[in-house]
Design a protein around this motif. Structure first.
Motif, PDB file in Angstrom:
ATOM      1  N   MET A   1       0.866  -1.160   0.000  1.00  0.00           N
ATOM      2  CA  MET A   1       0.000   0.000   0.000  1.00  0.00           C
ATOM      3  C   MET A   1       0.909   1.218   0.000  1.00  0.00           C
ATOM      4  O   MET A   1       1.874   1.273   0.767  1.00  0.00           O
ATOM      5  CB  MET A   1      -0.897   0.035   1.233  1.00  0.00           C
ATOM      6  CG  MET A   1      -1.874   1.190   1.213  1.00  0.00           C
ATOM      7  SD  MET A   1      -3.014   1.119   2.608  1.00  0.00           S
ATOM      8  CE  MET A   1      -2.455   2.553   3.498  1.00  0.00           C
ATOM      9  N   CYS A   2       0.625   2.192  -0.867  1.00  0.00           N
ATOM     10  CA  CYS A   2       1.500   3.361  -1.004  1.00  0.00           C
ATOM     11  C   CYS A   2       0.703   4.639  -0.804  1.00  0.00           C
ATOM     12  O   CYS A   2      -0.451   4.742  -1.215  1.00  0.00           O
ATOM     13  CB  CYS A   2       2.142   3.371  -2.376  1.00  0.00           C
ATOM     14  SG  CYS A   2       3.122   1.890  -2.709  1.00  0.00           S
ATOM     15  N   ASN A   3       1.345   5.606  -0.182  1.00  0.00           N
ATOM     16  CA  ASN A   3       0.732   6.905   0.066  1.00  0.00           C
ATOM     17  C   ASN A   3       1.679   8.000  -0.402  1.00  0.00           C
ATOM     18  O   ASN A   3       2.836   8.042   0.017  1.00  0.00           O
ATOM     19  CB  ASN A   3       0.417   7.069   1.553  1.00  0.00           C
ATOM     20  CG  ASN A   3      -0.396   8.304   1.825  1.00  0.00           C
ATOM     21  OD1 ASN A   3      -1.447   8.492   1.244  1.00  0.00           O
ATOM     22  ND2 ASN A   3       0.089   9.148   2.699  1.00  0.00           N
ATOM     23  N   THR A   4       1.185   8.864  -1.279  1.00  0.00           N
ATOM     24  CA  THR A   4       1.965   9.988  -1.776  1.00  0.00           C
ATOM     25  C   THR A   4       1.271  11.268  -1.341  1.00  0.00           C
ATOM     26  O   THR A   4       0.072  11.439  -1.584  1.00  0.00           O
ATOM     27  CB  THR A   4       2.069   9.961  -3.317  1.00  0.00           C
ATOM     28  OG1 THR A   4       2.562   8.690  -3.727  1.00  0.00           O
ATOM     29  CG2 THR A   4       2.987  11.056  -3.817  1.00  0.00           C
ATOM     30  N   GLN A   5       2.005  12.151  -0.676  1.00  0.00           N
ATOM     31  CA  GLN A   5       1.479  13.450  -0.275  1.00  0.00           C
ATOM     32  C   GLN A   5       2.169  14.515  -1.111  1.00  0.00           C
ATOM     33  O   GLN A   5       3.404  14.510  -1.242  1.00  0.00           O
ATOM     34  CB  GLN A   5       1.733  13.709   1.206  1.00  0.00           C
ATOM     35  CG  GLN A   5       1.010  12.738   2.105  1.00  0.00           C
ATOM     36  CD  GLN A   5       1.322  12.990   3.570  1.00  0.00           C
ATOM     37  OE1 GLN A   5       2.450  13.275   3.932  1.00  0.00           O
ATOM     38  NE2 GLN A   5       0.303  12.895   4.396  1.00  0.00           N
ATOM     39  N   TYR A   6       1.380  15.434  -1.685  1.00  0.00           N
ATOM     40  CA  TYR A   6       1.899  16.495  -2.550  1.00  0.00           C
ATOM     41  C   TYR A   6       1.839  17.830  -1.807  1.00  0.00           C
ATOM     42  O   TYR A   6       0.825  18.162  -1.197  1.00  0.00           O
ATOM     43  CB  TYR A   6       1.069  16.577  -3.829  1.00  0.00           C
ATOM     44  CG  TYR A   6       1.125  15.301  -4.645  1.00  0.00           C
ATOM     45  CD1 TYR A   6       2.169  15.064  -5.517  1.00  0.00           C
ATOM     46  CD2 TYR A   6       0.130  14.333  -4.522  1.00  0.00           C
ATOM     47  CE1 TYR A   6       2.227  13.890  -6.263  1.00  0.00           C
ATOM     48  CE2 TYR A   6       0.185  13.165  -5.256  1.00  0.00           C
ATOM     49  CZ  TYR A   6       1.232  12.952  -6.127  1.00  0.00           C
ATOM     50  OH  TYR A   6       1.284  11.792  -6.853  1.00  0.00           O
ATOM     51  N   PHE A   7       2.931  18.575  -1.894  1.00  0.00           N
ATOM     52  CA  PHE A   7       3.050  19.858  -1.200  1.00  0.00           C
ATOM     53  C   PHE A   7       3.275  20.982  -2.200  1.00  0.00           C
ATOM     54  O   PHE A   7       3.753  20.762  -3.307  1.00  0.00           O
ATOM     55  CB  PHE A   7       4.208  19.809  -0.199  1.00  0.00           C
ATOM     56  CG  PHE A   7       3.973  18.807   0.898  1.00  0.00           C
ATOM     57  CD1 PHE A   7       3.355  19.187   2.073  1.00  0.00           C
ATOM     58  CD2 PHE A   7       4.350  17.482   0.739  1.00  0.00           C
ATOM     59  CE1 PHE A   7       3.122  18.261   3.080  1.00  0.00           C
ATOM     60  CE2 PHE A   7       4.124  16.554   1.746  1.00  0.00           C
ATOM     61  CZ  PHE A   7       3.503  16.947   2.912  1.00  0.00           C
ATOM     62  N   SER A   8       2.962  22.205  -1.780  1.00  0.00           N
ATOM     63  CA  SER A   8       3.046  23.353  -2.680  1.00  0.00           C
ATOM     64  C   SER A   8       4.466  23.836  -2.916  1.00  0.00           C
ATOM     65  O   SER A   8       4.724  24.518  -3.903  1.00  0.00           O
ATOM     66  CB  SER A   8       2.205  24.512  -2.139  1.00  0.00           C
ATOM     67  OG  SER A   8       2.699  24.936  -0.885  1.00  0.00           O
ATOM     68  N   ASP A   9       5.407  23.499  -2.024  1.00  0.00           N
ATOM     69  CA  ASP A   9       6.776  23.975  -2.199  1.00  0.00           C
ATOM     70  C   ASP A   9       7.778  23.014  -1.562  1.00  0.00           C
ATOM     71  O   ASP A   9       7.402  22.040  -0.930  1.00  0.00           O
ATOM     72  CB  ASP A   9       6.949  25.377  -1.621  1.00  0.00           C
ATOM     73  CG  ASP A   9       6.636  25.443  -0.140  1.00  0.00           C
ATOM     74  OD1 ASP A   9       6.543  24.387   0.519  1.00  0.00           O
ATOM     75  OD2 ASP A   9       6.486  26.553   0.375  1.00  0.00           O
ATOM     76  N   SER A  10       9.047  23.323  -1.735  1.00  0.00           N
ATOM     77  CA  SER A  10      10.092  22.418  -1.269  1.00  0.00           C
ATOM     78  C   SER A  10      10.173  22.322   0.253  1.00  0.00           C
ATOM     79  O   SER A  10      10.716  21.359   0.778  1.00  0.00           O
ATOM     80  CB  SER A  10      11.444  22.837  -1.830  1.00  0.00           C
ATOM     81  OG  SER A  10      11.767  24.140  -1.395  1.00  0.00           O
ATOM     82  N   ALA A  11       9.615  23.290   0.976  1.00  0.00           N
ATOM     83  CA  ALA A  11       9.607  23.219   2.444  1.00  0.00           C
ATOM     84  C   ALA A  11       8.600  22.190   2.949  1.00  0.00           C
ATOM     85  O   ALA A  11       8.643  21.794   4.106  1.00  0.00           O
ATOM     86  CB  ALA A  11       9.300  24.588   3.033  1.00  0.00           C
TER      87      ALA A  11
END
Length: 78
Positions: A34-44
């Protein structure tokens, strides 16, 4: 002719230098995990803007938007 080649090489180098260093793509989720990918708005990685979860049964759940700034985790299916 040599000037053109040098000019094209210089432009290509400049274009590659502007690509964000922290951007990355999510790895493929292997069978049996099972895999979970979280996407963020910037490199921080302070502002979560999307999530993709790939479940053991093959279902995929997503919301938000995909960016190049991610955290990725995986765990074996039981």
């Amino acid at each position: 002719m040599i000037r053109r080649v040098l000019a094209v090489a210089a432009l290509a180098t400049a274009a590659l230098a502007t690509v964000p260093a922290g951007a990355q793509a999510a790895p493929a989720c292997r069978a049996g995990y099972m895999c979970n990918t979280q996407y963020f708005s910037d490199s921080a990685r302070t502002n979560l803007v999307g999530v993709k979860t790939e479940f053991c049964n093959g279902e995929v759940s997503t919301w938000g938007r995909v960016t190049g700034y991610i955290t990725w985790s995986t765990s074996p299916c039981t």
